[in-house]
Design an enzyme around this catalytic site. Structure first.
Site, PDB file in Angstrom:
ATOM      1  N   PRO A   2       0.717  -1.313   0.138  1.00 27.01           N
ATOM      2  CG  PRO A   2      -0.359  -1.930   1.435  1.00 27.01           C
ATOM      3  CD  PRO A   2       0.219  -1.566   1.168  1.00 27.01           C
ATOM      4  CD  GLU A   3       1.749   3.193  -4.116  1.00 32.56           C
ATOM      5  OE1 GLU A   3       2.292   4.481  -3.700  1.00 32.56           O
ATOM      6  OE2 GLU A   3       1.566   2.697  -4.558  1.00 32.56           O
ATOM      7  CE  LYS A  51       5.167   2.377   1.017  1.00 28.21           C
ATOM      8  NZ  LYS A  51       5.189   1.912  -0.195  1.00 28.21           N
ATOM      9  NE  ARG A 251       7.597  -4.010  -4.398  1.00 29.45           N
ATOM     10  CZ  ARG A 251       8.507  -4.486  -3.647  1.00 29.45           C
ATOM     11  NH1 ARG A 251       9.051  -5.418  -4.313  1.00 29.45           N
ATOM     12  NH2 ARG A 251       8.201  -3.728  -2.370  1.00 29.45           N
TER      13      ARG A 251
END
Length: 266
Positions: A2-3, A51, A251
């Site tokens: 998640p950002e 985060k 990624r």
């Protein structure tokens, strides 16, 4: 993963449901916390740093959690059916009118509130810090520029430089800068990259839809991220995707060869 804006919104949702209320039930389904009982404590606030989430309780205690790749916090009415299997629940915090359930959470820890900096002190400035100043921007810019030999896409994901950017925003920041994600930091505008990162996270912090184009319709929210089928939202040309990084840091990275000149994998 998640950002930072997703974590920020999760924190605000938890705070609306729990803050100012006394816990009527706690259930920690984690080996290290199995005997912890916070029933009777008041939930004071929920703080996010990049985060990381900190749920603060009376008595100077905090619960630290991290969503990692697949974690989530969800709010339910008492007795409501959960959307995930019960064996995925790691934490249940109950107040008289709501249940906060943490599914597949990671890095769970109960600690004195005053020791929170020990878990996040290594991070760069939080892009969604309510107290953000020009000094924070200068710190992040200096840290990014100091990593001049690194690929920009990898540097943007480094939470020690600035906290909150994930793969979506990494990809879109590189597009908006007009450079390939494999471009060296030294060949880019570090200050502009930091400003774009904060602008994009702020724009999406209070909604579930994440848009970097300014449009919210499905299929029109991003410039190149996950657009290998649709093509570049700006020029319509083909969007390529290639792996960037190694091992656990690897990624998928999307880019438009026409709009983003510079080095790229074959």
């Amino acid at each position: 993963m998640p950002e930072g804006d997703t974590v920020f919104l999760t924190g605000k949702t938890l705070e609306r449901a729990l803050a100012g209320k006394v816990l009527s039930r706690t259930d920690f389904r984690h080996p290290a916390l199995a005997t912890v009982d916070l029933t009777g404590r008041e939930v004071l606030a929920v703080r996010t740093v990049g985060k990381h989430l900190f749920t603060r309780f009376s008595g100077e205690l905090s619960l630290h959690s991290h969503l990692k790749m697949d974690g989530s916090w969800e709010i339910y009415r008492p007795g409501a059916r959960w959307r995930h299997p019960a064996h995925h629940a790691r934490v249940i915090l109950g107040v008289p009118d709501a249940q906060a359930v943490g599914f597949r959470l990671h890095d769970l820890k109960i600690l004195p509130t005053g020791e929170e900096p020990g878990l996040v002190g290594h991070l760069g400035p939080d892009l969604l810090d309510p107290q953000w100043t020009d000094e924070h921007a200068a710190m992040a810019t200096a840290a990014l520029a100091a990593d001049g030999g690194r690929e920009l896409g990898l540097a943007l994901l480094d939470q020690r430089i600035m906290a909150g950017v994930g793969n979506l925003y990494k990809t879109e920041i590189c597009f908006l800068l007009g450079v390939s994600p494999w471009t060296k930091v030294a060949d880019t505008d570090a200050a502009k990259a930091v400003a774009l990162a904060r602008k994009l996270l702020l724009a999406n912090a209070w909604r579930h839809e994440q848009s970097t184009t300014g449009e919210l319709a499905r299929g029109r929210r991003n410039w190149v991220y996950e657009r290998t089928r649709q093509g570049c939202f700006r020029c319509g040309g083909p969007v390529r995707v290639a792996a960037q990084g190694n091992d656990v840091q690897q990624r998928p990275t999307w880019f438009c060869p026409r709009c983003q000149p510079g080095p790229a994998p074959e």
